[in-house]
Design an enzyme around this catalytic site. Structure first.
Site, PDB file in Angstrom:
ATOM      1  CE  LYS A 151      -4.071   1.741   2.343  1.00  0.00           C
ATOM      2  NZ  LYS A 151      -5.060   1.440   3.723  1.00  0.00           N
TER       3      LYS A 151
ATOM      4  CB  CYS B 266      -8.057   0.862   1.524  1.00  0.00           C
ATOM      5  SG  CYS B 266      -9.337   1.639   2.621  1.00  0.00           S
TER       6      CYS B 266
ATOM      7  CG  LEU C 201     -36.330  -0.473  29.193  1.00  0.00           C
ATOM      8  CD1 LEU C 201     -35.399   0.469  28.103  1.00  0.00           C
ATOM      9  CD2 LEU C 201     -36.904  -1.190  28.546  1.00  0.00           C
ATOM     10  CB  SER C 202     -34.622   4.700  32.640  1.00  0.00           C
ATOM     11  OG  SER C 202     -34.442   5.477  31.490  1.00  0.00           O
TER      12      SER C 202
ATOM     13  CG  ASP D 156     -29.618   8.341  26.454  1.00  0.00           C
ATOM     14  OD1 ASP D 156     -29.768   8.814  25.204  1.00  0.00           O
ATOM     15  OD2 ASP D 156     -29.111   9.180  27.470  1.00  0.00           O
TER      16      ASP D 156
END
Length: 464
Positions: free
Chosen positions: A113, A174, A355-356, A360
């Site tokens: 590369k 790439c 898990l609130s 989020d």
């Protein structure tokens, strides 16, 4: 007509998992050969995995790479097919990121590369040196074990292309495509018709469009067949590589692989007529003029024909409508695929999420739910590896396996609403409704007692 069938692939490689990586490489070559392809391109550093980080500094990593390549070369994997295989190579005292071009059990050329990715999430200059000698191919002495196994002592090393009797093929690795002066322009003027771009490109929102515009632009004015191969999945780090291997011809996408998938190997095939490349180049006056005083690039001659003549039984790949996911789908599928790879390879038996009911934690829960849907869908499509992993992780017995995403989520996804006197009924309700929709094993736990105990203990110990 000069008909050429090419194969590029998405591979789900894992950093330093040489056995698994070699298995995926062999599987992709097998699929390519069965389909009649004569060129097979794999992703960048596919033998070691792209994300080895400082393991690239260890000699064992290099040596194991050669051992894997040796196993490919001594078998019949490269018989009748040009295989471009990515691996690190040490020449002298320098370490290079290379594409090793193999054909008929021999190494034809090693292409290091020239421009390394070293911004954003990329740190290639920490591990590799860029090849700076564009004007020549040098001689590289193969390791003794390789030399003895394939009866070949040395190979051409550097920047150049492979000249077959009926076409010319070159690698562009790439980052090189995205430089101000990419190699493909100069190579096209030298008669190269097929370009192979091996990549290790991670997912970013809407990044696919940037890539495809680069591929189509590379062949729109210069003509040619542009092959792109990429990793797909989590290879052990924080990044998700999003596949999308494709074949582009004369500015048109003619074959495209998936962007988000749980498969270990996906081969993308393209059937092209190279006379269409010659015709386009011949019709562009400026291309003809620039080709007449080009800088000559070194080449390696291989006295073999890759193309086939016209056949009524062979149909050409037609331009496709490019498949783009919506931004919402990208946000769900990318992390969902990453989570599955991490789960199946970490040895864990599932995920636990407080898990609130807020944005989020609810977003994370939705992504895990999407992951469960992807697993069941891939099992329905017949992927035995995904099925075996799901059976192991979900602890299925008596030949049972996941057929419903909610049932699968119940086995591997645990959510807990940890309520307190400060929590509202709305958030509690939202957490329960979302857990039911996903199918997780959900608990509603009051943490007031725990909080009071900690406060009491703190006051006793500190007097404050």
């Amino acid at each position: 007509m000069r008909l050429l069938k090419v194969a590029t692939c998405n591979l789900n490689q894992w950093a330093m998992d040489f056995d698994c990586n070699l298995k995926n490489i062999k599987e992709s070559i097998t699929q390519a050969k069965q389909a009649g392809a004569v060129i097979r391109l794999g992703p960048e550093l596919e033998i070691t995995g792209y994300g080895c980080e400082d393991h690239f500094l260890e000699l064992d990593t290099i040596n194991h790479g050669w051992e894997c390549l040796k196993e490919i070369l001594v078998g019949d994997w490269t018989d009748g097919i040009l295989c471009s295989i990515g691996m690190p190579v040490i020449k002298g005292s320098e370490r290079y990121n290379c594409q090793v071009l193999c054909f008929n059990r021999k190494i034809i050329m090693i292409r290091p590369k020239m421009w390394l990715a070293n911004d954003g999430n990329y740190r290639e200059l920490r591990w590799f040196t860029a090849w700076k000698h564009k004007d020549q191919l040098v001689d590289f002495q193969l390791p003794s074990e390789i030399a003895e196994a394939i009866s070949q002592k040395s190979v051409h090393f550097g920047y150049g292309y492979v000249q077959f009797l009926d076409t010319a093929v070159a690698a562009e690795v790439c980052e090189e495509l995205f430089t101000p002066i990419p190699p493909h322009a100069e190579l096209a003027l030298n008669g190269v018709e097929v370009f192979m771009n091996a990549s290790g490109s991670h997912h970013q929102l809407r990044k696919l469009d940037v890539r495809l515009r680069a591929f189509t632009g590379a062949t729109h004015t210069c003509g040619g067949v542009y092959m792109y191969s990429n990793h797909q999945g989590c290879d052990g780090g924080r990044l998700y590589y999003d596949g999308c291997s494709c074949v582009v011809m004369n500015g048109e996408v003619v074959a495209q692989g998936s962007q988000f998938s749980l498969r270990d190997s996906e081969v993308v095939l393209g059937q092209v007529d190279l006379d269409a490349v010659a015709s386009l180049r011949g019709s562009i006056s400026s291309f003809q003029e620039q080709a007449s005083y080009k800088n000559t690039v070194s080449s390696v001659l291989v006295p073999y024909k890759l193309c086939q003549p016209f056949s009524m039984q062979m149909s050409l790949s037609s331009p496709l409508k490019i498949n783009y996911h919506s931004p919402e789908e990208e946000i769900a599928f990318g992390p969902g695929c990453w989570l599955w790879d991490y789960l199946r390879r970490s040895g864990a038996s599932g995920f636990l999420l407080p898990l609130s009911g807020g944005a989020d934690s609810s977003s994370v829960a939705a992504i895990v739910g999407c992951m469960c849907q992807l697993v069941v869908k891939e099992i329905d499509n017949g992927d035995e590896q995904v099925k075996a992993d799901a059976i192991r992780i979900g602890n299925y017995t008596d030949r049972q396996f996941p057929t419903d995403s909610k049932e699968f989520a119940k086995r591997i996804f645990y959510t807990v609403f940890m309520g307190s006197e400060n929590s509202s009924e709305d958030t509690k309700k939202r957490a329960k409704e979302l857990a039911d929709e996903i199918g997780s094993w959900h608990l509603d736990v009051s943490i007031d007692g725990v909080v009071s105990a900690l406060l009491s203990l703190f006051q006793t110990l500190t007097g404050k």
